[in-house]
Design a protein around this motif. Structure first.
Motif, PDB file in Angstrom:
ATOM      1  N   UNK A 139       0.838  -1.212   0.000  1.00  0.00           N
ATOM      2  CA  UNK A 139       0.000   0.000   0.000  1.00  0.00           C
ATOM      3  C   UNK A 139       0.867   1.255   0.000  1.00  0.00           C
ATOM      4  N   UNK A 140       0.397   2.278  -0.701  1.00  0.00           N
ATOM      5  CA  UNK A 140       1.082   3.569  -0.728  1.00  0.00           C
ATOM      6  C   UNK A 140       0.054   4.662  -0.476  1.00  0.00           C
ATOM      7  N   UNK A 141       0.508   5.756   0.135  1.00  0.00           N
ATOM      8  CA  UNK A 141      -0.396   6.854   0.477  1.00  0.00           C
ATOM      9  C   UNK A 141      -0.678   7.710  -0.747  1.00  0.00           C
ATOM     10  N   UNK A 142      -1.878   8.306  -0.761  1.00  0.00           N
ATOM     11  CA  UNK A 142      -2.300   9.142  -1.888  1.00  0.00           C
ATOM     12  C   UNK A 142      -3.018  10.366  -1.360  1.00  0.00           C
ATOM     13  N   UNK A 143      -3.307  11.297  -2.253  1.00  0.00           N
ATOM     14  CA  UNK A 143      -4.072  12.481  -1.897  1.00  0.00           C
ATOM     15  C   UNK A 143      -5.531  12.099  -1.632  1.00  0.00           C
ATOM     16  N   UNK A 144      -6.279  13.038  -1.028  1.00  0.00           N
ATOM     17  CA  UNK A 144      -7.691  12.806  -0.759  1.00  0.00           C
ATOM     18  C   UNK A 144      -8.453  12.571  -2.056  1.00  0.00           C
ATOM     19  N   UNK A 145      -9.350  11.576  -2.035  1.00  0.00           N
ATOM     20  CA  UNK A 145     -10.151  11.272  -3.217  1.00  0.00           C
ATOM     21  C   UNK A 145     -11.134  12.410  -3.483  1.00  0.00           C
ATOM     22  N   UNK A 146     -11.241  12.795  -4.766  1.00  0.00           N
ATOM     23  CA  UNK A 146     -12.122  13.909  -5.161  1.00  0.00           C
ATOM     24  C   UNK A 146     -13.354  13.337  -5.860  1.00  0.00           C
ATOM     25  N   UNK A 147     -14.542  13.601  -5.293  1.00  0.00           N
ATOM     26  CA  UNK A 147     -15.801  13.111  -5.852  1.00  0.00           C
ATOM     27  C   UNK A 147     -16.601  14.293  -6.368  1.00  0.00           C
ATOM     28  N   UNK A 148     -17.038  14.224  -7.623  1.00  0.00           N
ATOM     29  CA  UNK A 148     -17.792  15.312  -8.246  1.00  0.00           C
ATOM     30  C   UNK A 148     -19.082  14.758  -8.844  1.00  0.00           C
TER      31      UNK A 148
ATOM     32  N   UNK B 147     -11.978  10.893  -8.704  1.00  0.00           N
ATOM     33  CA  UNK B 147     -10.607  11.069  -9.178  1.00  0.00           C
ATOM     34  C   UNK B 147      -9.676  11.036  -7.974  1.00  0.00           C
ATOM     35  N   UNK B 148      -8.613  10.216  -8.069  1.00  0.00           N
ATOM     36  CA  UNK B 148      -7.634  10.111  -6.987  1.00  0.00           C
ATOM     37  C   UNK B 148      -6.232  10.154  -7.594  1.00  0.00           C
ATOM     38  N   UNK B 149      -5.305  10.875  -6.944  1.00  0.00           N
ATOM     39  CA  UNK B 149      -3.950  11.063  -7.483  1.00  0.00           C
ATOM     40  C   UNK B 149      -2.912  10.614  -6.466  1.00  0.00           C
ATOM     41  N   UNK B 150      -1.882   9.943  -6.966  1.00  0.00           N
ATOM     42  CA  UNK B 150      -0.750   9.543  -6.141  1.00  0.00           C
ATOM     43  C   UNK B 150       0.526   9.964  -6.858  1.00  0.00           C
ATOM     44  N   UNK B 151       1.529  10.399  -6.086  1.00  0.00           N
ATOM     45  CA  UNK B 151       2.815  10.801  -6.655  1.00  0.00           C
ATOM     46  C   UNK B 151       3.879   9.797  -6.220  1.00  0.00           C
ATOM     47  N   UNK B 152       4.630   9.279  -7.199  1.00  0.00           N
ATOM     48  CA  UNK B 152       5.628   8.243  -6.932  1.00  0.00           C
ATOM     49  C   UNK B 152       6.996   8.651  -7.451  1.00  0.00           C
ATOM     50  N   UNK B 153       8.036   8.241  -6.737  1.00  0.00           N
ATOM     51  CA  UNK B 153       9.406   8.413  -7.213  1.00  0.00           C
ATOM     52  C   UNK B 153       9.828   7.122  -7.913  1.00  0.00           C
ATOM     53  N   UNK B 154      10.131   7.227  -9.189  1.00  0.00           N
ATOM     54  CA  UNK B 154      10.449   6.041  -9.985  1.00  0.00           C
ATOM     55  C   UNK B 154      11.817   5.480  -9.616  1.00  0.00           C
ATOM     56  N   UNK B 155      11.946   4.158  -9.806  1.00  0.00           N
ATOM     57  CA  UNK B 155      13.199   3.455  -9.556  1.00  0.00           C
ATOM     58  C   UNK B 155      13.515   2.568 -10.761  1.00  0.00           C
ATOM     59  N   UNK B 156      14.778   2.160 -10.847  1.00  0.00           N
ATOM     60  CA  UNK B 156      15.194   1.302 -11.966  1.00  0.00           C
ATOM     61  C   UNK B 156      14.423  -0.005 -11.953  1.00  0.00           C
ATOM     62  N   UNK B 157      14.171  -0.553 -10.759  1.00  0.00           N
ATOM     63  CA  UNK B 157      13.498  -1.855 -10.661  1.00  0.00           C
ATOM     64  C   UNK B 157      12.009  -1.786 -10.945  1.00  0.00           C
ATOM     65  N   UNK B 158      11.473  -0.588 -11.248  1.00  0.00           N
ATOM     66  CA  UNK B 158      10.046  -0.453 -11.523  1.00  0.00           C
ATOM     67  C   UNK B 158       9.656  -0.966 -12.905  1.00  0.00           C
TER      68      UNK B 158
END
Length: 863
Positions: free
Chosen positions: A652-661, A672-683
């Protein structure tokens, strides 16, 4: 004698001191007869060109260098010196002692300044300024870079206003003009904003806001930049199709049209028209369930530059498919789906067809019966005759004057009830029947008699009037009965609702979209004539959901033959079906169908499942260590409570608050839900998972995204020679370019020999590593010819359209033929010379003579 020698030596000593203090010819430093000409006051040059600065000095100048200085005084910079090396600066005449004109190549904006030609003179303290020119002020006019037009980050639809920006930089002076055009038509824009760039030169930004149109698919936006350094304006362009999204119109057509015969084949064609871009996906649903059938699609471009598409499915009209709803679902450019549907109607299913035919025949037989029409004519004739008779009798009674009826006359039932009395308008008393008396409820046995007069016996006129009233009162019950029969259908006496019951037991019902809704309604037997209907909503604005006399698609009776059970089924419920439903019993009347009784209402709530979540990543690939946003979207669900969980593989990874419209209707929502990730070589082999949980779901829905779609791992490049240098002449050398650990596999390898592309066989082998990355080896074979000695071989790798990565190796040849022979003879000669006895005898003789001379001189000095 000492003084004589001193006085004689003094002038020589003074002369020596002067010579030590000043260089020969220094007496001319006062400037007598010396000239230095720097004729240019101001010079303007364009960046990248060559600047020429002129300086001429007179001949016979005192010793000392000539230099060019940028700015005079403290903080100056030497641009040219006779003894130094300056890569961009050259003398116009290298051998001249008077012409010190210089050329400065590839002038840059930072070269702008005032330049001085300076003559120095030598002294004991060092070089001193002897003379300098008046200075040349140099201004550098820099051309702007080619303008770049950028649009919005997301596409927009027709009618929406979108900003576009034009940028250019590195120009001087700052005066610049910008002109915007749509195709060839000028459009107004904001004033250009000019700001300082990385140096003291300028950067420009201009913005225009446009309202997009459907026809902009083939239009372009042009930004024209005009500057003093340009002979013609520079242009930057932007195709408006890059910013435009035209949503499709969707329509389903059945061929042949419904109803069709059982077991016939039908084609449902989904026409998706006038959309842009061409990124579209078509799915077919049967009663809300995705169909696993062949989906034939053709994508075509129209004359306007839009696209259209036709998708066809073939259906066999089996009896169990009657009333099935076929939905064409279109997802365009990752937007919310657009649906269009058609219903399959079968013309005559076996059992229902027989019943309908018998009912139709019975109706036709009834309407063609002669007895029916004869009875209707007889009833109308009797009614007309009675009304004419009453009208004529009433006219004959009005001829009696008020003088012939001086006495009041009263008419009574045998029971003594008053029939009615109205006082005459002109002094007489007229007996009439009051409309408010219950005469229509009387029976034939009810008789009328005239009461005795209160004063005297009535005359003949009065007797005639009395007889008229007797006939009128006898005929009146029949007329009232006929009127009631015309106003009411047979058996309408039960319409008051006595003993009638209507049961609608459900208070609230919850159903999931796509399922079947059952609404229960039971009425008692022997109900008055009139239909039973189901209404959605009450009072004004209600909607008829079911009617016995009208067929409504998607709604069916639970028991078609029953006169008491009016329970209905509504198939394929959607969020718009939410509301309050009423079962209503109507009764027939002259005024039409009137509400007799209705149920208490059933409140229906529809829970809609969310669509499958879609995870989208960045528009461009990013490298390891970079942070990248990912977005998960789903729509069409109700109620709005929804939970989103993000995972990387199983973590599990943390994400921003889910936006419901709110969605397209008031009964649906989008998420709509957004998550920001730092990429790695093993990805490369990892995936991002978006889990959506909702009250309508028994298990969460999942959307996935392979991180390899967003990742770029740049290669390492290394060239190896086999055999390693130096090599013998005419030997074959293999240069291998090892390109390792890169992703994706989109790579191009080019070989250069001394900077020129080689036209040789390039053997490449692409392999995947355990990490999921790629590696590649490219080999070229070179023959070590003598003329290729010290040649540089470069492996140039372009990965995923990025800037090239180079690695190089040099070919060294061990012993070229001619030089090898010469070097060998020289080596042998050297060895022969060193082994000669005469060489060593000569060296010893020379050393002995030198030693004897030194000893002789030493002894002479001691003596």
């Amino acid at each position: 004698m000492t003084m004589v020698w001193a006085t004689r030596a003094l002038p020589l000593a003074c002369l020596l001191l002067l010579l030590l203090r000043r260089a020969p010819g220094a007496g001319a430093q006062g400037g007598e007869g010396f000239e230095l000409q720097q004729p240019q006051d101001k010079v303007s040059v364009t960046a990248g060109e060559t600047l020429t600065l002129t300086c001429i000095i007179s001949s016979g100048s005192p010793p000392g260098p000539v230099r060019w200085l940028k700015v005079l005084g403290s903080g100056n910079q030497t641009v040219y010196d006779q003894t130094g090396s300056f890569p961009r600066v050259t003398r116009a005449s290298d051998e001249s002692d008077t012409d010190f004109t210089i050329h400065i190549r590839d002038v840059q904006p930072e070269d702008a300044s005032t330049y001085y030609c300076v003559k120095f003179s030598k002294s004991l303290e060092g070089d001193e300024v002897f003379w300098h020119g008046k200075g040349t002020e140099v201004s550098v006019h820099a051309k702007p870079t080619a303008p770049v037009v950028s649009g919005p980050g997301h596409r927009a639809g027709p009618g929406q206003s979108v900003p576009f920006t034009c940028t250019a930089g590195g120009f001087f002076p700052e005066d610049i003009r910008v002109k915007w055009l749509k195709d060839r038509t000028p459009i107004s824009a904001q004033q250009p904003r000019v700001t300082p760039g990385r140096t003291k030169f300028s950067y420009m930004s201009s913005t225009v806001t446009m309202t997009l149109e459907v026809d902009d698919v083939r239009s372009q936006l042009i930004c024209e930049v005009q500057h003093a350094t340009l002979t013609a304006p520079l242009r930057g362009t932007y195709r408006l199709s890059q910013a435009l999204r035209v949503s499709p119109s969707v329509h389903v057509v059945a061929d042949p049209p419904s109803p069709v015969e059982v077991n016939k084949t039908m084609n449902f064609t989904c026409n998706v028209k006038d959309f842009y871009p061409g990124d579209v996906a078509v799915t077919w649903l049967e009663n809300g369930t995705e169909m696993k059938v062949e989906n034939i699609s053709w994508l075509m471009e129209t004359r306007r530059g839009l696209f259209k598409l036709s998708s066809v499915v073939e259906i066999k009209a089996l009896e169990e498919k009657n009333e099935s709803v076929f939905t064409c679902r279109v997802v365009h450019d990752s937007q919310a789906p657009i649906d269009s549907m058609a219903t399959l109607w079968i013309a005559a299913p076996a059992r229902e067809g027989t019943r309908d035919a018998s009912q139709t025949n019975n109706g036709l037989n009834l309407l063609s019966s002669p007895g029916l029409w004869l009875g209707i004519l007889l009833e109308k004739g009797l009614l007309g005759g009675l009304l004419i008779f009453l009208f004529k009798r009433g006219r004959s009674g009005t001829d009696i004057t008020s003088k012939e009826r001086p006495h009041d006359t009263r008419w009574r039932h045998h029971s003594g009830n008053q029939l009615g009395l109205v006082q005459g308008v002109r002094g007489g008393n007229w007996p009439v029947v009051s409309p408010f008396l219950p005469l229509c409820q009387g029976r034939d046995q009810r008789r009328l008699s005239r009461a005795r007069p209160s004063r005297a016996e009535p005359n003949r006129g009065e007797r005639d009037v009395g007889m008229t009233m007797v006939w009128a009162t006898r005929a009146l019950p029949l007329a009232c009965l006929l009127l009631l029969l015309l106003r009411r259908a047979p058996g309408a006496g039960a319409q008051g609702g006595e003993g009638f019951e209507l049961q609608q037991p459900q208070d609230k019902v919850s159903v999931t979209a796509g399922e079947t809704l059952t609404l229960t309604c039971i009425i008692s037997s022997g109900s008055p004539p009139g239909p039973v209907r189901w209404l959605k909503g009450w009072a004004a604005g209600n909607q008829t959901i079911y009617d016995q006399t009208v067929y409504i698609p998607g709604v069916s009776r639970a028991s078609d033959g029953s006169n008491t059970n009016f329970t209905i089924h509504i198939r394929d419920v959607c969020p718009q079906d939410a509301g309050t439903y009423y079962c209503v019993k109507f009764k027939r009347s002259v005024l039409g169908d009137v509400v007799l009784r209705h149920g208490k209402g059933t409140e229906v709530s529809v829970h809609a499942k969310p669509t499958a979540p879609v995870v989208s990543g960045p528009g461009r690939r990013a490298g390891p260590g970079q942070s990248v946003p990912f977005t998960c979207t789903a729509g069409g669900f109700f109620p709005e409570d929804i939970r989103v969980k993000w995972l990387k593989d199983r973590t599990p990874i943390s994400a921003q608050q889910t936006r419901v419209t709110p969605g397209r209707t008031k009964f649906s929502y989008n998420m709509s839900s957004t998550v920001t990730m730092t990429l790695e070589v093993d990805d490369v082999r990892s995936q991002l998972i978006c889990e959506v949980q909702h009250a309508t779901l028994t298990a969460p829905l999942r959307g996935t995204y392979r991180l390899s779609q967003a990742l770029r791992v740049s290669p390492s490049v290394h060239v190896v020679a086999d055999p390693p240098s130096p090599v013998e002449v005419n030997k074959s050398v293999s240069f291998t370019c090892n390109v390792k650990d890169f992703y994706p596999g989109d790579v191009a390898v080019t070989w250069l020999e001394n900077g020129t592309e080689m036209k040789v066989e390039n053997i490449s082998r692409l392999k995947e590593t355990r990490q999921g990355l790629f590696k590649l080896s490219s080999v070229v074979e070179i023959k070590a010819l003598e003329e290729k000695n010290e040649s540089v071989f470069t492996c140039c790798v372009v990965h995923d359209s990025q800037a090239p990565t180079d690695s190089m190796a040099t070919l060294w040849i061990a012993a070229p033929a001619r030089e090898g022979t010469r070097d060998a003879s020289q080596t042998n000669n050297g060895l022969n010379l060193l082994s000669s006895p005469g060489l060593w005898l000569g060296i010893l003789l020379e050393k002995g003579l030198l030693g004897g001379l030194l000893i002789f001189l030493f002894k002479r000095g001691r003596a």
